[in-house]
Write an enzyme that holds these catalytic residues in place. Structure first.
Site, PDB file in Angstrom:
ATOM      1  N   ARG A  50     -33.848  99.254  10.838  1.00  0.00           N
ATOM      2  CA  ARG A  50     -35.294  99.496  10.726  1.00  0.00           C
ATOM      3  C   ARG A  50     -35.671 100.821  11.373  1.00  0.00           C
ATOM      4  O   ARG A  50     -36.520 101.558  10.855  1.00  0.00           O
ATOM      5  CB  ARG A  50     -36.072  98.337  11.371  1.00  0.00           C
ATOM      6  CG  ARG A  50     -37.582  98.523  11.268  1.00  0.00           C
ATOM      7  CD  ARG A  50     -38.360  97.307  11.720  1.00  0.00           C
ATOM      8  NE  ARG A  50     -38.265  97.111  13.166  1.00  0.00           N
ATOM      9  CZ  ARG A  50     -38.834  96.098  13.809  1.00  0.00           C
ATOM     10  NH1 ARG A  50     -39.536  95.195  13.141  1.00  0.00           N
ATOM     11  NH2 ARG A  50     -38.708  95.969  15.119  1.00  0.00           N
ATOM     12  N   LYS A 149     -42.330 101.748  12.414  1.00  0.00           N
ATOM     13  CA  LYS A 149     -42.609 101.424  13.814  1.00  0.00           C
ATOM     14  C   LYS A 149     -42.708 102.772  14.534  1.00  0.00           C
ATOM     15  O   LYS A 149     -41.726 103.264  15.105  1.00  0.00           O
ATOM     16  CB  LYS A 149     -41.490 100.532  14.359  1.00  0.00           C
ATOM     17  CG  LYS A 149     -41.901  99.750  15.570  1.00  0.00           C
ATOM     18  CD  LYS A 149     -40.993  98.571  15.804  1.00  0.00           C
ATOM     19  CE  LYS A 149     -41.101  98.060  17.223  1.00  0.00           C
ATOM     20  NZ  LYS A 149     -42.421  97.555  17.593  1.00  0.00           N
ATOM     21  N   GLU A 182     -51.839  91.050  11.274  1.00  0.00           N
ATOM     22  CA  GLU A 182     -50.925  90.601  12.337  1.00  0.00           C
ATOM     23  C   GLU A 182     -51.697  90.639  13.648  1.00  0.00           C
ATOM     24  O   GLU A 182     -52.899  90.853  13.650  1.00  0.00           O
ATOM     25  CB  GLU A 182     -49.699  91.517  12.394  1.00  0.00           C
ATOM     26  CG  GLU A 182     -50.045  92.980  12.657  1.00  0.00           C
ATOM     27  CD  GLU A 182     -48.824  93.872  12.787  1.00  0.00           C
ATOM     28  OE1 GLU A 182     -47.688  93.369  12.810  1.00  0.00           O
ATOM     29  OE2 GLU A 182     -49.022  95.085  12.883  1.00  0.00           O
TER      30      GLU A 182
HETATM   31  N1  PMP Z   1     -46.189  93.776  14.944  1.00  0.00           N
HETATM   32  C1  PMP Z   1     -46.273  94.821  15.776  1.00  0.00           C
HETATM   33  C2  PMP Z   1     -47.444  95.725  15.684  1.00  0.00           C
HETATM   34  C3  PMP Z   1     -45.259  95.047  16.719  1.00  0.00           C
HETATM   35  O1  PMP Z   1     -45.327  96.085  17.538  1.00  0.00           O
HETATM   36  C4  PMP Z   1     -44.165  94.153  16.778  1.00  0.00           C
HETATM   37  C5  PMP Z   1     -43.050  94.383  17.752  1.00  0.00           C
HETATM   38  N2  PMP Z   1     -43.477  94.200  19.075  1.00  0.00           N
HETATM   39  C6  PMP Z   1     -44.143  93.064  15.905  1.00  0.00           C
HETATM   40  C7  PMP Z   1     -45.170  92.916  14.985  1.00  0.00           C
HETATM   41  C8  PMP Z   1     -43.006  92.083  15.910  1.00  0.00           C
HETATM   42  O2  PMP Z   1     -41.839  92.679  15.385  1.00  0.00           O
HETATM   43  P1  PMP Z   1     -40.384  92.307  15.887  1.00  0.00           P
HETATM   44  O3  PMP Z   1     -40.197  90.858  15.632  1.00  0.00           O
HETATM   45  O4  PMP Z   1     -39.481  93.150  15.062  1.00  0.00           O
HETATM   46  O5  PMP Z   1     -40.313  92.635  17.332  1.00  0.00           O
END
Ligand code: PMP
Length: 289
Positions: A50, A149, A182
């Site tokens: 990713r 990200k 989210e």
């Molecule tokens: N949404 C956001 C905005 C995030 O920064 C994160 C990670 N902290 C997530 C969702 C969750 O992603 P992951 O399971 O890959 O940590």
């Protein structure tokens, strides 16, 4: 603490980045948060994949291979003598002159921190979180691709401020159309009539690694799953709600905007996912020792 910085493991007091780094000047860069449990990094390859996709999407050419980045990450954890903890891996555009153009930066910088993290107090894993809906919206996918990200987290930070000011620890973020995207640092899941639901990535959710794990576990646990556009109505009328993220892991949500979700207590499905997640996290992963 030893920090991996551009090829060297250095003491944290020496781990410094230039004030001309575009990561700092413009938030021009990408990052990952990873977790290690019982001497193994959970979903290391997925996180690094990713990271490389995020870099590619912002036209950031990396001088390392994915295998090298995996190795550097393992080296960092080992150098700090940790068994359980959290890793922050950051890649910046590098130092350049003042001015937006990324072409002013010749070489990206990477640093890796292996430490510990406790996102929410333990009681919330047992009793559940109360969350609010915030006014700050997720940027449209045409403005900032939700899969990337990136180091641009101001939007999430403003949402977090709203949550804290409302005495909550997390906020549900909607997109410009009013659909649930989210939370500020976690993906959101619902259980309705025995079906697991989560918003579409195209509605503004990060393609979370933990989200993908939950979707995998749904299949194993025989829970039907659907990815679809959701509104606050769906949360208010859900039987259960939980959030997922590398730092948060799996955490129940028991109210939204002071309205009870389901019974107002963490539900049976949430417990099953939580348990299955911990079993997987504690028994799989890339050993770094
Ligand atoms: N949404 C956001 C905005 C995030 O920064 C994160 C990670 N902290 C997530 C969702 C969750 O992603 P992951 O399971 O890959 O940590």
């Amino acid at each position: 603490m030893k920090i991996w910085l551009d090829g060297n493991l250095v003491d944290e007091s020496e781990a410094k980045i230039s004030v001309f780094d575009h990561g700092l000047l413009y938030g021009d860069g990408v990052f990952e948060g990873l977790r290690f449990y019982s001497g193994r990094i959970f979903r290391l390859e997925e996180h690094v994949r990713r990271l490389f996709d995020s870099a590619r999407a912002i036209v950031l050419d990396l001088p390392w291979t994915q295998e090298e980045v995996c190795k550097f990450t393992c080296d960092t954890v080992r150098a700090n003598g940790l068994t359980n903890g959290y890793i922050r891996l950051v890649i910046t555009r590098g130092t350049g002159e003042l001015g937006l153009s990324p072409y002013l930066c010749k070489t990206p910088s990477m640093f890796i921190i292996a430490s510990t993290i406790k996102l929410y107090p333990e009681e919330h894993y047992t009793n559940g979180l109360s969350v609010i809906t915030c006014a700050t919206r997720r940027p449209a996918p045409g403005a900032l691709m939700p899969q990337v990200k990136s180091l641009n987290y101001l939007n999430n930070i403003m949402a977090k401020v709203e949550a804290i000011q409302a005495n909550a620890l997390e906020a549900v973020m909607l997109n410009e159309q009013g659909y649930v995207a989210e939370c500020t640092g976690d993906n959101l899941f619902l259980i309705k009539n025995g079906v697991l639901l989560t918003p579409l990535i195209s509605d503004g959710a990060l393609d979370g690694i933990t989200r993908a794990v939950i979707i995998e576990l749904a299949e194993k646990l025989g829970v039907p799953f659907q990815e679809k556009s959701l509104t606050r109505y769906d949360i208010f009328t859900a039987d259960e709600c939980f959030l997922t993220g590398t730092a948060a892991e799996v955490i129940p949500v028991v109210s939204l905007d002071r309205r009870k979700i389901g019974t107002g207590k963490p539900g049976e499905y949430t417990h099953r996912f939580l348990k299955a997640f911990h079993e997987l996290a504690n028994t799989t992963g890339t050993p770094f020792a």
